[in-house]
Design a protein around this motif. Structure first.
Motif, short mmCIF file in Angstrom:
data_model
loop_
_atom_site.label_atom_id
_atom_site.label_comp_id
_atom_site.label_asym_id
_atom_site.label_seq_id
_atom_site.Cartn_x
_atom_site.Cartn_y
_atom_site.Cartn_z
N GLU A 15 52.00 41.26 41.14
CA GLU A 15 52.54 41.55 39.80
C GLU A 15 52.53 43.06 39.51
N TYR A 16 51.61 43.80 40.13
CA TYR A 16 51.64 45.26 40.00
C TYR A 16 52.84 45.83 40.77
N ARG A 17 53.03 45.32 41.99
CA ARG A 17 54.17 45.83 42.79
C ARG A 17 55.48 45.56 42.07
N GLY A 72 32.09 49.75 47.20
CA GLY A 72 31.61 51.12 47.36
C GLY A 72 32.70 52.14 47.11
N HIS A 73 33.96 51.69 47.05
CA HIS A 73 35.10 52.53 46.65
C HIS A 73 36.22 51.56 46.29
N GLY A 74 37.46 52.02 46.16
CA GLY A 74 38.51 51.17 45.62
C GLY A 74 39.00 50.06 46.55
N SER A 102 39.44 69.91 43.19
CA SER A 102 39.83 69.89 44.61
C SER A 102 41.34 69.65 44.74
N TYR A 103 41.92 68.81 43.87
CA TYR A 103 43.37 68.61 43.91
C TYR A 103 44.12 69.85 43.42
N VAL A 104 43.57 70.50 42.38
CA VAL A 104 44.21 71.69 41.81
C VAL A 104 44.28 72.79 42.86
#
Ligand code: 1CP
Length: 345
Positions: free
Chosen positions: A35-37, A320-322, A152-154
């Motif tokens: 449903e997200y896709r 532990g992460h996504g 870090s992204y900047v």
């Protein structure tokens, strides 16, 4: 709200006993859900974030399917960068890109101030829409990136492996580095307080890439700024402070602040809890890759994590992460049910 009626996640965050261990998953809304896709076919990622009704719908998708104890606001840690003038774009299939990265002292000096209310006000509207739709027992978690991870992204201009531009700026021009982190810390505190005022009942600070630093560098270049953010938040709202690759950083993360420290899967939960101290809670820490295996296989790992938590109040179950994009939806269903079943006391 009296504690006995408050959502299990909030009780656990305050280290009060709960009948079962509360569970939610980082990236529980996202591309593993059909449903997200389907929503993404009609909207770009940024459009989804900026449209409060659509963002609220995506936030609620996993909560409708699974008996989760929390919803996490659908947004992104980089949204706050739009007003900085660095050229943020979520490129198709490539993740975030920053077209004008901040590499030197002159770049830092040129940064525009972040006016949170006018630039990310739509996020506060999403929080209000979600809170109205969410059952009372499901907590709504707001979030932001911690200053280091956003910086870090900047500085890199996107995802990175070795963080060489980031570390060069940090080591060679510490004055500019601290200025950059001060700008981000101030905006982040305002942003999180705005989410709290709109109805977020707990907030998570994502320092996802902090594991690239040695403890001494964390202490010098990062800890003061993360602490500034956490100290500026409305009192009484639990703060979850998360990072990955943090085995050697846990005591310092705890020093920076947070009621609950998020652990990745590389550290055994009991060792991680000892490292941060039993006077804070912990969140975690199933390897997200374990969800690719059959439920009978990851069930043993869930049992082992609950055993390491030892029934002590203050554990919030999470990965532990996504969640990985390749994760079968039925496995997520099985996990959430299994955590409640195996932790019933
Ligand atoms: O193409 C798409 O559909 C967009 C993919 C996507 C999604 C679903 C991005 C781009 N962001 C998000 C949502 C998001 N990002 C949430 C939503 C709530 C939920 O968890 O369900 C959250 C909490 C984030 C936070 C986030 N964004 C982090 C910290 C968490 C983590 O995963 O470490 C980071 C590092 C980002 C940057 C980012 N945004 C998007 C991507 C693909 C990335 C990671 C890029 C990289 O690897 O550097």
């Amino acid at each position: 709200m009296p504690d006995a009626d408050s959502p299990l996640l909030l009780r656990a965050a305050r280290r009060q006993p709960t009948p079962v261990t509360p569970v939610w998953l980082m990236r529980q809304a996202g591309r593993y859900l059909p449903e997200y896709r389907a929503m993404r076919e009609r909207h770009s990622f940024l459009d989804l974030c900026r449209n409060a009704e659509a963002a609220a719908e995506v936030t609620l998708q996993p909560v409708r399917r699974f008996p989760l104890d929390a919803a996490i606001l659908f947004a992104d840690i980089l949204l706050i960068l739009e007003p900085l003038g660095v050229g943020l774009e979520f490129a198709r299939g490539e993740g975030p890109v920053i077209h004008r990265p901040v590499r030197g002292e002159a770049d830092v000096a040129r940064l525009k101030p972040i006016d949170v209310a006018s630039s990310v006000g739509f996020v506060f509207e999403t929080v209000r829409v979600v809170r109205r739709a969410l059952p009372a027992k499901v907590a709504l978690i707001g979030f932001a990136g911690a200053p280091f991870t956003v910086a870090s992204y900047v500085v890199e201009g996107g995802a990175s492996r070795d963080y060489l531009h980031t570390k060069r700026l940090m080591y060679e021009a510490p004055g500019s580095w601290h200025r950059l982190l001060e700008i981000l810390a101030e905006a982040t505190a305002t942003y999180l307080n705005g989410q709290i005022d709109a109805g977020a009942q707990a907030v998570q600070l994502f320092d996802s890439w902090i594991g690239t630093l040695a403890p001494d560098d964390y202490r010098t270049y990062v800890l003061p700024h993360t602490r500034t953010v956490i100290r500026a938040l409305r009192p009484g709202v639990p703060v979850i402070h998360f990072g990955t690759g943090t085995a050697t950083l846990l005591p310092l993360m705890r020093e920076a602040g947070g009621d609950v420290i998020g652990l990745d899967w590389r550290v055994p939960l009991d060792a991680g809890w000892s490292a941060v101290g039993h006077d804070v809670g912990v969140q975690g820490n199933l390897d997200p890759a374990a969800l690719l295996a059959r439920p009978a296989v990851f069930r043993e790992r869930v049992k082992a994590i609950l055993a390491r938590a030892g029934g002590r109040p203050g554990h919030i179950f999470n990965l532990g992460h996504g969640v990985h994009q390749q994760t079968p939806v039925e496995h997520v269903q099985a996990l959430v049910e299994m955590v409640h079943e195996l932790s019933a006391r």
